[in-house]
Motif scaffolding. Structure first.
Motif, PDB file in Angstrom:
ATOM      1  N   ALA A 128       7.074 -13.255 -10.133  1.00 44.60           N
ATOM      2  CA  ALA A 128       5.681 -12.924 -10.034  1.00 44.60           C
ATOM      3  C   ALA A 128       4.708 -14.043 -10.275  1.00 44.60           C
ATOM      4  N   PRO A 272      13.891  -0.273   4.338  1.00 40.64           N
ATOM      5  CA  PRO A 272      13.731  -0.923   2.894  1.00 40.64           C
ATOM      6  C   PRO A 272      12.530  -0.298   2.094  1.00 40.64           C
ATOM      7  N   TYR A 276      13.656   0.897  -1.704  1.00 43.06           N
ATOM      8  CA  TYR A 276      12.894   0.576  -2.982  1.00 43.06           C
ATOM      9  C   TYR A 276      12.321   1.749  -3.635  1.00 43.06           C
ATOM     10  N   GLY A 368       1.335  -6.944   7.124  1.00 44.12           N
ATOM     11  CA  GLY A 368       1.232  -8.089   6.391  1.00 44.12           C
ATOM     12  C   GLY A 368       1.321  -7.608   5.034  1.00 44.12           C
ATOM     13  N   LYS A 369       1.816  -6.388   4.502  1.00 42.37           N
ATOM     14  CA  LYS A 369       1.912  -5.794   3.211  1.00 42.37           C
ATOM     15  C   LYS A 369       3.668  -6.032   2.944  1.00 42.37           C
ATOM     16  N   ALA A 370       3.815  -6.483   1.782  1.00 36.97           N
ATOM     17  CA  ALA A 370       5.354  -6.594   1.417  1.00 36.97           C
ATOM     18  C   ALA A 370       5.657  -5.098   0.970  1.00 36.97           C
ATOM     19  N   ILE A 371       7.060  -4.828   1.054  1.00 35.73           N
ATOM     20  CA  ILE A 371       7.562  -3.497   0.834  1.00 35.73           C
ATOM     21  C   ILE A 371       6.952  -3.101  -0.442  1.00 35.73           C
ATOM     22  N   GLU A 372       6.997  -3.977  -1.500  1.00 33.76           N
ATOM     23  CA  GLU A 372       6.618  -3.634  -2.866  1.00 33.76           C
ATOM     24  C   GLU A 372       5.210  -3.207  -2.893  1.00 33.76           C
ATOM     25  N   GLU A 373       4.331  -3.769  -2.086  1.00 34.38           N
ATOM     26  CA  GLU A 373       3.021  -3.297  -2.018  1.00 34.38           C
ATOM     27  C   GLU A 373       2.867  -2.075  -1.529  1.00 34.38           C
ATOM     28  N   ALA A 375       5.239   0.283  -1.551  1.00 32.92           N
ATOM     29  CA  ALA A 375       5.668   1.413  -2.290  1.00 32.92           C
ATOM     30  C   ALA A 375       4.546   1.545  -3.452  1.00 32.92           C
ATOM     31  N   ALA A 376       3.900   0.739  -3.964  1.00 31.95           N
ATOM     32  CA  ALA A 376       2.797   0.852  -4.859  1.00 31.95           C
ATOM     33  C   ALA A 376       1.861   1.692  -4.524  1.00 31.95           C
ATOM     34  N   LEU A 379       3.498   5.430  -3.981  1.00 34.26           N
ATOM     35  CA  LEU A 379       3.460   6.033  -5.144  1.00 34.26           C
ATOM     36  C   LEU A 379       2.101   6.571  -5.974  1.00 34.26           C
ATOM     37  N   ARG A 380       1.214   5.615  -5.709  1.00 40.16           N
ATOM     38  CA  ARG A 380      -0.117   5.973  -6.393  1.00 40.16           C
ATOM     39  C   ARG A 380      -0.508   7.285  -5.837  1.00 40.16           C
TER      40      ARG A 380
END
Lengths: 398, 398
Positions: A128, A272, A276, A368-373, A375-376, A379-380
């Motif tokens: 990070a 993915p 995640y 352009g977003k990563a999976i983690e983004e 996902a955030a 979930l929000r």
């Protein structure tokens, strides 16, 4: 244990990097049949399920293949003064597929990550923090190597690593639950001039003082730590197992049992993203949108508040599909219109119409977003809709 | 922006917790047929693929269902002096399935986690630090609630959260890439007496000084941050997609393409372990061991250095299987010998013989280990075997 006691025979810690051998190419031989609709569907599935060919890995060779080199402390100290000569064979080692940096490795800065547990926390935090420097990593302008040492549960191993860090001019970042180990690391780094950061102690101490209780000082998996795995842990495992079985439109009759349902055209990252989210404890199903193919009836029967649409910029999607078709080694005829710009645009419009007909589904642009983004964001929205609060939050009890 | 400017109208941030509605029970109706060997196999698959029934979730109800309560600063300050009265309806909210703590919630300590990015880093670190206090969480002796606020990218939202932290007597842990946001958080927490920990700035500053470059100060996904997703990122996605398709013995012809092959009896955690490793970029295949069923030929044809056996204590496995059969709602006749102690022991012995015949495979005892811990062991051994070094390390280039 005194640091001086350890001086005896310290094993070298070669700066190993991950080398992955690629399997032999296996041409995509699946035959397509049936109507042109079915053809599109099968081809899309074939593309989705294919394996890349001929693509070089990004991970590289180890710089030092000699496993048992051991250095006396004097050698360590001498070599420290001449950092760039530490890897006599590094020139050979940096033979990288892209050939980008045949001198890069010798000037790369190293970060040693040390943990007495699994090491995943320090790895996550360093990764990070390195995100703050990603502008430097473009074209390997400022190369950085990270080395993760996990399960380091005695001072001897710890000090051997720190000595290697001295040699390599590396910095040390550590999560050592055992306070005496953390103290040893600090002491040795100060003594030998290794820049170091303890990332676990500060937060642990602050939480201890907030809760008014003492930390156990035991790393995860230590023999003295006998806390059973929690229900939440088993819940997460169940979510992963559920999600795998629902992947790619499988078992649409089970959509009702999912917490979250994702839908979008091929290569919007449904699989993915599902996995995640599953790792975070949500049962996820994903339903592919393929132009001209009817969506499963159950998608419109489930609570629409748990359905999320994924979309993406057509040009970006075309690029991704083009690259995928290329890495799968497909020839032009086999690609069909999968990565054809008109087709991509049409398919995204088909998806957009479906989303418009179901206005309760939020539509997330994954461009352009990563999976983690993504996902955030999912979930929000998920918690927001569930609880109708002004500031969505994801909460847990311990 | 001055803190005083924000005072105007601050939305309340109710301490929402995740509530998951369980789907209606669906009895396992799959019929078993064929030989007793096949029966065992089918039953094992049915059990593996089943869905739990009637099991209460561990997550709980939200304490405050009113979505739009907003508090003036004066109210905020007044209420801070009487922390325990903050949740007038909290008694109702803590009706938990286990009925463990009908007063627990009011005395639970809260940790607010705030991020201007995805929030996964602060969540991971807090969760790791809380691992040091898990001895306190047994039987909810010292309950802790965590609340994750992600994507907090303006000072107004940030200060609203800190004010809510004041009210709830929470501590604040934050990863704010934007230095002005981090400074605002620090200033507000100091001013209002909220214990706080900045977990990103210290490591970022230390890395900046080690690399000799400045951090971008942009959170992940910020519009100013336009670094393309890396090859390593796409490699990880590919690994996840590969691993899903190989789950539970599917496509044994593809074992050669896996980086890692896991094998073990049902409920040794092959599937979640595979997925965890896949998320780290490894292509994983898993092959179930079922007593009396031939293992796929390809398992013995692949490089044995990439095969890992999983084993577990028989009594623990029997417990896990018993619990699984129970949560699936299976009646005794349907369970067969899946969770029968003699059968469990026999099956583990069958696995042990297989492992003995393949002495190159390391055998990992997963008893009491979390997936993350087993993953750390697998990867240490994997890199150790690949590089034959004295101190295994997992390395990456940026």
């Amino acid at each position: 244990m005194q640091i001086s006691q350890i001086y005896g025979s310290v094993p070298a810690v070669p700066g190993i990097t991950v080398s992955k051998s690629e399997a032999a190419p296996e041409p995509e031989t699946r035959r397509l049949r049936g109507s042109s609709q079915l053809n599109r569907w099968s081809r899309a599935r074939a593309l989705r399920s294919g394996r890349k060919l001929d693509r070089p890995t990004t991970r590289t060779l180890e710089p030092n293949r000699n496993p048992t080199v051991s250095l006396s402390p004097r050698e360590t100290e001498r070599e420290t003064t001449n950092r760039l000569s530490l890897y006599p064979d590094s020139k050979a080692a940096v033979v990288e597929e892209e050939g980008v940096d045949d001198v890069g490795f010798t000037v790369a800065k190293s970060i040693y990550m040390v943990s007495d547990g699994t090491g995943w926390t320090v790895e996550h935090l360093v990764s990070a923090a390195l995100g703050q420097f990603d502008y430097c990593f473009v074209d390997r302008g400022c190369p950085v190597n990270t080395h993760l040492f996990s399960g380091i549960d005695d001072a001897e191993k710890l000090l051997a690593i720190i000595k290697q860090a001295v040699k390599e001019g590396a910095m040390l970042v550590y999560t050592l639950a055992d306070p005496s180990m953390a103290a040893s690391a600090k002491q040795a780094c100060n003594l030998w001039g290794v820049p170091s950061t303890d990332v676990l102690s500060p937060i642990t101490e602050d939480i201890a003082s907030h809760l008014g209780v003492s930390p156990s000082g035991l790393p995860r998996g230590a023999s003295g730590r006998n806390v059973p795995l929690s229900d939440e842990y088993f819940h997460r495992i169940e979510a992963v197992e559920f999600t795998i079985k629902q992947d790619d439109g499988a078992s649409p009759q089970n959509l009702a049992n999912a917490d979250i349902v994702l839908t979008g055209v091929s290569r919007t990252g449904k699989t993915p993203l599902s996995i995640y989210l599953a790792q975070k404890g949500y049962k996820v199903a994903n339903v592919p949108i393929v132009m001209g193919i009817d969506m499963p009836r159950t998608l419109f029967e489930v609570n629409p508040e748990k359905v999320f649409g994924l979309t993406i910029n057509p040009a970006v999607l075309q690029n991704i599909r083009e690259a995928r078709a290329r890495t799968l080694g497909l020839i032009s005829a086999e690609r069909g219109n999968y990565s054809d710009m008109d087709h991509v645009r049409e398919e995204l419009e088909f998806a957009a119409r479906l989303f418009a007909e179901n206005p309760v589904w939020p539509v997330i642009d994954v461009t352009g977003k990563a999976i983690e983004e993504t996902a955030a964001i999912v979930l929000r929205l998920y918690h927001d809709r569930k609880h109708k609060c002004t500031m969505p939050t994801i909460s847990k009890r311990y």
